[in-house]
Design an enzyme around this catalytic site. Structure first.
Site, short mmCIF file in Angstrom:
data_model
loop_
_atom_site.label_atom_id
_atom_site.label_comp_id
_atom_site.label_asym_id
_atom_site.label_seq_id
_atom_site.Cartn_x
_atom_site.Cartn_y
_atom_site.Cartn_z
N MET A 97 0.85 -1.22 0.00
CA MET A 97 0.00 0.00 0.00
C MET A 97 0.87 1.25 0.00
SD MET A 97 -2.73 -1.37 2.83
CE MET A 97 -1.57 -1.56 4.14
N ASP A 98 1.46 1.53 -1.14
CA ASP A 98 2.45 2.60 -1.22
C ASP A 98 1.81 3.95 -1.57
OD1 ASP A 98 5.08 3.14 -0.88
OD2 ASP A 98 5.65 2.76 -2.95
#
Ligand SMILES: CC(C)=CCC/C(C)=C/CC/C(C)=C/COP(=O)(O)OP(=O)(O)O
Length: 387
Positions: free
Chosen positions: A57-58
Site C-alpha cells: 500500500m504505497d
C-alpha cells in the site's frame, strides 16, 4: 468485445460513484453500485480468479502532501481504501488477501511518525473486533505475520486477540504483515528448521556408541544415515560438544542470511557475531545444490550429509506457511520493487503496479489487475508445472 464494453461502462459508473463516497448521492446509489459490481464480478468470474492477492500500500504520505492534508491523514485514507479493497476481493471470490502494513524498515522512520502509525494500527486492529466489522461480516480469519516481538505490548496483545477471536472463521483469510521483512522471515525459518532437525537428530545420536556402532531402540536398529553425518560433522567427542557445534552451525547458516539482511539495514534478529561462510553457501547454492539443500560449508562430504535439511523444512517454518503463495502482488504508486515483501513466495507471481497512490486506488484498478492476471494465466500455470 461486448463484455469489455459492459465492463468499461460498469467501471465508469462505479468510479463516479466512488468519487462521491460518503455523500448523499453515493448513499442513494449505494445499492445500485453494489448491483453493478456484482454483475461485473459475474462477468470476471467467467475467467480464472486469483486465490491470493497481496497488496503493497504505497503512497499514503505522498497522498497527504498532494491533498494538503495533515500528516497521518494519508494513512487514515489508506485504511479506508484497504477496507474497500478487501470487500471487493472477498465479493469476487478471492480467498486470501495479504497486506504489507508495516515493515521492519519502517521502524527507522521519525519516532513520532512511527508512533502515529502504530496508534492508527492499534485503533484499527481493535476495530476489527467489533461486531459490525468487515471481519465478522465476511467471516474472515486474521493472521498477523511478522516478528511480533518487535511490536509494543498493546499492539501485540490486540493482534493476538484478533487472531484468537477469528480462529473459527473459515470463509476467507486476511494476513497482515507487520514488523515484517522477507529476510527476517527466512532467517527465523532457517533457525527453526535447524533447531527441529537437531531435535530429530540428537535422540538418534544419543543411542550411538562412540565407535559409531548402531544401537537398538525397541528392538529396531536406528537408521545409520543421520547419526553418521552428525558424527562426521561434529567430530564426535561428547554429546554436549556435538550439540554445541550443531547449534553453532545452525547459527552460522542463519547469521549468513542475517548478514545479507544487515547490508540492507535491517535490525532486530537477536543473533550476533560474524559469519564468513555465507558467500560460500551462496556460491554452492548457485553451483547446483539449490534443490532443497542447505549446504555445509566445511567439506564436500558434509555437503551431501547435510542434505537432510530440505526446502520444505524451511517452507513449513515460514510465517506465511498458513497460505498458498500469492497469485498477484499489487503495488500502488507505480513502483515495481518488492521492498523485502514475500520474496520467497513470489517467484511465480504477477506484479501489477498502477500509478495511483494507495488512497487513490479504486475498484477499477482491481478489475484491471484481475484482467491482467487472466491474460497471463496460462503462462504462470505452465511455469508452476515446470517448477
Ligand atoms: C490495521 C491495519 C492493517 C492498518 C493499516 C494502515 C495502513 C494504511 C498502513 C500503511 C503503512 C505504510 C507504511 C504504507 C506505505 O506508505 P508510506 O507511508 O510509505 O507513504 P509514501 O509511499 O508516500 O512515503
Amino acid at each position: 468485445m461486448f463484455i469489455i464494453c459492459q465492463l468499461t461502462l460498469a467501471i465508469l459508473v462505479l468510479d463516479s460513484m466512488d468519487k462521491h463516497r460518503g455523500s448523499r448521492l453515493s448513499e442513494l446509489f449505494g445499492s445500485l453500485g453494489s448491483f453493478f459490481r456484482k454483475c461485473m464480478f459475474c462477468i470476471l468470474s467467467m475467467g480464472p480468479i486469483p486465490k491470493h492477492f497481496a497488496f503493497i500500500m504505497d503512497g499514503n504520505r505522498r497522498y497527504a502532501k498532494k491533498e494538503k492534508l495533515e500528516e497521518g491523514a494519508g494513512h487514515r485514507a489508506g485504511f479506508s481504501v484497504l477496507m474497500s479493497m478487501l470487500k471487493y476481493c472477498y465479493e469476487l471470490g478471492v480467498t486470501y488477501v495479504t497486506i504489507y502494513a508495516f515493515s521492519i524498515e519502517n521502524f527507522k522512520r521519525k519516532p513520532d511518525e512511527v508512533q502515529n502509525l502504530m496508534d492508527l494500527i492499534l485503533e484499527k486492529i481493535e476495530g476489527l473486533l467489533k461486531e459490525e466489522s468487515l471481519v465478522n461480516k465476511y467471516g474472515i480469519r486474521v493472521y498477523f505475520i511478522g516478528n511480533l516481538k518487535l511490536l509494543s505490548k498493546p499492539v501485540r496483545v490486540a493482534a493476538e486477540k484478533v487472531m484468537k477471536a477469528t480462529t473459527n472463521n473459515t470463509k476467507c483469510v486476511l494476513l497482515i504483515c507487520i514488523a515484517y521483512t522477507s529476510c527476517d522471515e527466512i532467517v527465523q525459518a532457517v533457525h527453526e528448521s535447524c533447531k527441529n532437525k537437531l531435535e530429530e537428530i540428537q535422540p538418534c545420536n544419543s543411542h550411538r556408541s562412540f565407535s559409531g556402532r548402531v544401537e537398538e531402540v525397541d528392538g529396531k536398529s536406528i537408521d545409520d544415515d543421520i547419526g553418521h553425518s552428525v558424527q562426521e560433522l561434529f567430530g564426535v567427542q561428547t554429546n554436549e560438544l556435538r550439540a554445541t557445534r550443531a547449534s553453532t552451525f545452525c547459527n552460522d547458516v542463519a547469521e549468513g542470511v542475517e548478514r545479507t539482511d544487515k547490508k540492507s539495514g535491517v535490525v532486530g534478529h537477536g543473533v550476533h557475531g560474524s559469519c564468513d561462510k555465507w558467500g560460500e553457501v551462496q556460491s554452492l547454492e548457485a553451483s547446483g545444490t539449490r534443490d532443497g539443500v542447505i549446504p555445509n560449508v566445511k567439506s564436500e562430504k558434509l555437503l551431501v550429509d547435510l542434505s537432510i535439511l530440505k526446502v520444505v523444512d524451511i517452507e513449513s517454518h515460514m510465517y506465511m506457511s498458513v497460505a498458498p503463495n500469492p497469485d498477484i502482488v499489487i503495488r500502488s504508486s507505480g513502483e515495481t520493487r518488492l521492498s523485502n515483501f514475500l520474496l520467497w513466495q513470489t517467484s511465480n507471481c504477477l506484479l501489477y503496479s498502477p500509478n495511483a497512490l494507495w488512497p487513490d486506488m479504486r475498484l477499477w484498478h482491481l478489475v484491471w489487475a484481475v484482467l491482467d492476471f487472466q491474460r497471463n494465466y496460462s503462462y504462470f500455470e505452465k511455469k508452476k508445472k515446470q517448477f
